[in-house]
Design an enzyme around this catalytic site. Structure first.
Site, PDB file in Angstrom:
ATOM      1  N   MET A 170      33.369  40.367  36.106  1.00 48.20           N
ATOM      2  CA  MET A 170      33.340  41.825  36.266  1.00 48.20           C
ATOM      3  C   MET A 170      32.071  42.211  37.020  1.00 48.20           C
ATOM      4  O   MET A 170      30.966  41.824  36.646  1.00 48.20           O
ATOM      5  CB  MET A 170      33.348  42.535  34.897  1.00 48.20           C
ATOM      6  CG  MET A 170      34.667  42.489  34.159  1.00 48.20           C
ATOM      7  SD  MET A 170      36.125  43.032  35.087  1.00 48.20           S
ATOM      8  CE  MET A 170      35.728  44.723  35.511  1.00 48.20           C
ATOM      9  N   ASP A 196      45.756  46.574  35.357  1.00 46.04           N
ATOM     10  CA  ASP A 196      44.780  46.757  34.275  1.00 46.04           C
ATOM     11  C   ASP A 196      45.460  47.307  33.032  1.00 46.04           C
ATOM     12  O   ASP A 196      46.082  48.374  33.076  1.00 46.04           O
ATOM     13  CB  ASP A 196      43.694  47.755  34.715  1.00 46.04           C
ATOM     14  CG  ASP A 196      42.791  47.177  35.777  1.00 46.04           C
ATOM     15  OD1 ASP A 196      42.263  46.076  35.567  1.00 46.04           O
ATOM     16  OD2 ASP A 196      42.608  47.839  36.823  1.00 46.04           O
ATOM     17  N   GLY A 252      40.457  48.617  44.180  1.00 47.74           N
ATOM     18  CA  GLY A 252      41.288  49.747  43.790  1.00 47.74           C
ATOM     19  C   GLY A 252      41.022  50.960  44.647  1.00 47.74           C
ATOM     20  O   GLY A 252      41.762  51.257  45.597  1.00 47.74           O
ATOM     21  N   SER A 253      39.920  51.658  44.356  1.00 48.67           N
ATOM     22  CA  SER A 253      39.656  52.930  45.046  1.00 48.67           C
ATOM     23  C   SER A 253      39.366  52.750  46.536  1.00 48.67           C
ATOM     24  O   SER A 253      39.526  53.686  47.309  1.00 48.67           O
ATOM     25  CB  SER A 253      38.501  53.669  44.368  1.00 48.67           C
ATOM     26  OG  SER A 253      37.359  52.836  44.303  1.00 48.67           O
ATOM     27  N   MET A 297      42.298  44.512  28.927  1.00 49.12           N
ATOM     28  CA  MET A 297      41.059  45.076  28.358  1.00 49.12           C
ATOM     29  C   MET A 297      41.425  45.705  27.024  1.00 49.12           C
ATOM     30  O   MET A 297      41.440  46.934  26.873  1.00 49.12           O
ATOM     31  CB  MET A 297      40.473  46.119  29.322  1.00 49.12           C
ATOM     32  CG  MET A 297      39.797  45.509  30.535  1.00 49.12           C
ATOM     33  SD  MET A 297      39.534  46.693  31.862  1.00 49.12           S
ATOM     34  CE  MET A 297      41.078  46.513  32.734  1.00 49.12           C
ATOM     35  N   GLY A 301      36.674  49.507  32.699  1.00 51.10           N
ATOM     36  CA  GLY A 301      37.254  50.720  32.128  1.00 51.10           C
ATOM     37  C   GLY A 301      37.664  51.765  33.149  1.00 51.10           C
ATOM     38  O   GLY A 301      38.592  52.528  32.894  1.00 51.10           O
ATOM     39  N   PHE A 302      36.996  51.787  34.287  1.00 49.00           N
ATOM     40  CA  PHE A 302      37.275  52.847  35.263  1.00 49.00           C
ATOM     41  C   PHE A 302      37.221  52.311  36.687  1.00 49.00           C
ATOM     42  O   PHE A 302      36.415  51.428  36.983  1.00 49.00           O
ATOM     43  CB  PHE A 302      36.247  53.981  35.124  1.00 49.00           C
ATOM     44  CG  PHE A 302      36.243  54.593  33.756  1.00 49.00           C
ATOM     45  CD1 PHE A 302      37.118  55.628  33.434  1.00 49.00           C
ATOM     46  CD2 PHE A 302      35.393  54.105  32.768  1.00 49.00           C
ATOM     47  CE1 PHE A 302      37.140  56.173  32.152  1.00 49.00           C
ATOM     48  CE2 PHE A 302      35.402  54.639  31.479  1.00 49.00           C
ATOM     49  CZ  PHE A 302      36.276  55.678  31.175  1.00 49.00           C
ATOM     50  N   GLY A 303      38.059  52.893  37.533  1.00 52.04           N
ATOM     51  CA  GLY A 303      37.961  52.607  38.959  1.00 52.04           C
ATOM     52  C   GLY A 303      36.851  53.438  39.571  1.00 52.04           C
ATOM     53  O   GLY A 303      36.328  54.369  38.943  1.00 52.04           O
ATOM     54  N   GLY A 304      36.470  53.109  40.791  1.00 50.25           N
ATOM     55  CA  GLY A 304      35.528  53.924  41.548  1.00 50.25           C
ATOM     56  C   GLY A 304      34.081  53.822  41.133  1.00 50.25           C
ATOM     57  O   GLY A 304      33.266  54.667  41.503  1.00 50.25           O
ATOM     58  N   MET A 316      44.542  48.715  29.347  1.00 45.67           N
ATOM     59  CA  MET A 316      43.397  49.209  28.553  1.00 45.67           C
ATOM     60  C   MET A 316      43.919  49.920  27.311  1.00 45.67           C
ATOM     61  O   MET A 316      44.929  50.622  27.379  1.00 45.67           O
ATOM     62  CB  MET A 316      42.582  50.219  29.370  1.00 45.67           C
ATOM     63  CG  MET A 316      42.113  49.739  30.723  1.00 45.67           C
ATOM     64  SD  MET A 316      41.170  51.048  31.542  1.00 45.67           S
ATOM     65  CE  MET A 316      40.986  50.348  33.182  1.00 45.67           C
ATOM     66  N   HIS A 361      47.004  43.482  41.003  1.00 46.16           N
ATOM     67  CA  HIS A 361      46.138  43.461  39.820  1.00 46.16           C
ATOM     68  C   HIS A 361      46.506  44.644  38.929  1.00 46.16           C
ATOM     69  O   HIS A 361      46.491  45.790  39.372  1.00 46.16           O
ATOM     70  CB  HIS A 361      44.687  43.552  40.297  1.00 46.16           C
ATOM     71  CG  HIS A 361      43.661  43.496  39.210  1.00 46.16           C
ATOM     72  ND1 HIS A 361      43.082  42.319  38.789  1.00 46.16           N
ATOM     73  CD2 HIS A 361      43.091  44.475  38.458  1.00 46.16           C
ATOM     74  CE1 HIS A 361      42.204  42.575  37.845  1.00 46.16           C
ATOM     75  NE2 HIS A 361      42.189  43.883  37.612  1.00 46.16           N
ATOM     76  N   HIS A 419      45.093  42.035  33.871  1.00 46.75           N
ATOM     77  CA  HIS A 419      43.736  42.080  33.328  1.00 46.75           C
ATOM     78  C   HIS A 419      43.784  42.849  32.016  1.00 46.75           C
ATOM     79  O   HIS A 419      43.932  44.067  32.014  1.00 46.75           O
ATOM     80  CB  HIS A 419      42.832  42.763  34.376  1.00 46.75           C
ATOM     81  CG  HIS A 419      41.426  42.975  33.942  1.00 46.75           C
ATOM     82  ND1 HIS A 419      40.548  43.758  34.672  1.00 46.75           N
ATOM     83  CD2 HIS A 419      40.724  42.503  32.875  1.00 46.75           C
ATOM     84  CE1 HIS A 419      39.375  43.769  34.057  1.00 46.75           C
ATOM     85  NE2 HIS A 419      39.459  43.033  32.973  1.00 46.75           N
ATOM     86  N   SER A 460      44.260  46.813  43.090  1.00 47.00           N
ATOM     87  CA  SER A 460      44.368  47.212  41.680  1.00 47.00           C
ATOM     88  C   SER A 460      45.142  48.525  41.607  1.00 47.00           C
ATOM     89  O   SER A 460      44.684  49.553  42.114  1.00 47.00           O
ATOM     90  CB  SER A 460      42.968  47.405  41.089  1.00 47.00           C
ATOM     91  OG  SER A 460      43.076  47.972  39.800  1.00 47.00           O
ATOM     92  N   ASP A 484      35.914  41.870  40.394  1.00 48.59           N
ATOM     93  CA  ASP A 484      36.622  43.123  40.122  1.00 48.59           C
ATOM     94  C   ASP A 484      35.617  44.232  39.836  1.00 48.59           C
ATOM     95  O   ASP A 484      34.850  44.130  38.874  1.00 48.59           O
ATOM     96  CB  ASP A 484      37.542  42.904  38.905  1.00 48.59           C
ATOM     97  CG  ASP A 484      38.388  44.120  38.555  1.00 48.59           C
ATOM     98  OD1 ASP A 484      38.419  45.086  39.335  1.00 48.59           O
ATOM     99  OD2 ASP A 484      39.030  44.070  37.478  1.00 48.59           O
ATOM    100  N   GLY A 485      35.643  45.259  40.684  1.00 50.91           N
ATOM    101  CA  GLY A 485      34.796  46.423  40.451  1.00 50.91           C
ATOM    102  C   GLY A 485      33.854  46.679  41.616  1.00 50.91           C
ATOM    103  O   GLY A 485      33.016  45.843  41.939  1.00 50.91           O
ATOM    104  N   GLY A 486      34.059  47.807  42.289  1.00 49.52           N
ATOM    105  CA  GLY A 486      33.159  48.184  43.377  1.00 49.52           C
ATOM    106  C   GLY A 486      33.298  47.328  44.625  1.00 49.52           C
ATOM    107  O   GLY A 486      32.367  47.258  45.441  1.00 49.52           O
TER     108      GLY A 486
HETATM  109  C1  DX5 Z   1      37.973  48.459  36.154  1.00 50.01           C
HETATM  110  C2  DX5 Z   1      39.213  47.728  36.536  1.00 50.01           C
HETATM  111  C3  DX5 Z   1      39.399  47.505  37.980  1.00 50.01           C
HETATM  112  C4  DX5 Z   1      39.464  48.772  38.809  1.00 50.01           C
HETATM  113  C5  DX5 Z   1      38.622  48.506  40.025  1.00 50.01           C
HETATM  114  O1  DX5 Z   1      37.695  48.274  34.826  1.00 50.01           O
HETATM  115  O2  DX5 Z   1      39.263  46.459  35.907  1.00 50.01           O
HETATM  116  O3  DX5 Z   1      40.494  46.658  38.272  1.00 50.01           O
HETATM  117  O4  DX5 Z   1      40.737  49.160  39.197  1.00 50.01           O
HETATM  118  O5  DX5 Z   1      38.491  49.667  40.750  1.00 50.01           O
HETATM  119  P1  DX5 Z   1      37.510  49.809  41.993  1.00 50.01           P
HETATM  120  O6  DX5 Z   1      37.936  48.807  43.008  1.00 50.01           O
HETATM  121  O7  DX5 Z   1      37.715  51.224  42.409  1.00 50.01           O
HETATM  122  O8  DX5 Z   1      36.107  49.538  41.473  1.00 50.01           O
HETATM  123 ZN    ZN Z   2      40.730  44.990  36.575  1.00 51.96          ZN
END
Ligand code: DX5
Ligand code: ZN
Length: 223
Positions: free
Chosen positions: A137, A35, A198-199, A68, A142-145, A37, A33, A66, A8, A176-178
């Site tokens: 999800m 995002d 992502g992170s 959002m 909304g946020f990475g990490g 937003m 990927h 993706h 991502s 997607d996420g964590g």
């Molecule tokens: C969060 C995004 C993800 C995000 C995932 O809303 O949709 O794509 O980049 O980030 P990580 O892998 O750090 O959870």
């Molecule tokens: Zn995403």
């Protein structure tokens, strides 16, 4: 099914995006990927169709977008025109998700639906025969990490069971996420096919080692 690792770019270095995309590609990324937003549907802002267009110029890998955003139908054509291969729309972002899926497919792209952690699978069940992907999800978007929500494993399992019981349902399951080396095995065992990270990948040493690790953990955990 084949395991796909989807970095991502939300966690990439935005001032060195092309460099990070090339690094991820050389490290074995299967899909990118992206995002999008709007600051309304989710409490953050990120990329727009112009970033999809820029990504299309620097990589031949498939681009999963993706969305959002509220009122997604308004931006589906600009995103497909910019070079998206798959467009993923949140079920919660429109009253007419079936119309959004139809629109994506009519433009020649692959279509996917996204479900937030609190959205039951039953909400999107009628779409199963007509979609290419479902994105579950595993954090609030909304946020990475953010931290993976463990309860989503059962949801992935249920989705995989539903897919197996209907001959018409050929969608891939994306998470997607964590996603990291601790969470990917459970998701794969539960039935996920595409893993967004992502992170865990960007801004880290040894991107290739991390992608290789994720892939082998996912492959080894496959049912
Ligand atoms: C969060 C995004 C993800 C995000 C995932 O809303 O949709 O794509 O980049 O980030 P990580 O892998 O750090 O959870
Ligand atoms: Zn995403």
């Amino acid at each position: 099914m084949t395991v796909k690792i989807a970095p991502s770019i939300l966690s990439a270095d935005i001032m060195n995006l092309e460099r990070d995309v090339k690094l991820a590609e050389e490290a074995g990324a299967d899909v990118f990927h992206i995002d999008i937003m709007d600051g309304h549907f989710v409490p953050n802002m990120s990329f727009s169709p112009s970033v999809v267009e820029g990504m299309r110029r620097v990589t031949d890998k498939p681009l999963d977008v993706h969305m959002m955003i509220d009122n997604p139908d308004k931006y589906i054509k600009p995103i497909v025109d910019a070079g998206a291969d798959t467009v993923l729309v949140h079920a919660e972002s429109t009253q007419h998700i079936y119309r959004s899926i139809d629109l994506i497919k009519s433009l020649g792209a692959k279509a996917g639906v996204v479900v937030n952690p609190g959205t039951p699978l039953e909400t999107v069940k009628e779409l199963f025969p007509v979609i290419d992907q479902i994105l579950v999800m595993t954090v609030n978007p909304g946020f990475g990490g953010q931290k993976f929500i463990p309860g989503m494993i059962k949801k992935i399992q249920r989705l995989d069971q539903l897919r197996q019981t209907a001959a018409d349902d050929n969608f891939q399951i994306e998470v997607d996420g964590g996603i990291n080396a601790d969470t990917i095995s459970k998701c794969s065992k539960a039935g996920a096919d595409i893993f967004v990270a992502g992170s865990y990948l960007f801004g880290q040493d040894d991107l290739k080692g991390r992608i290789d690790d994720l892939r082998s953990l996912a492959v080894n955990a496959e049912q």
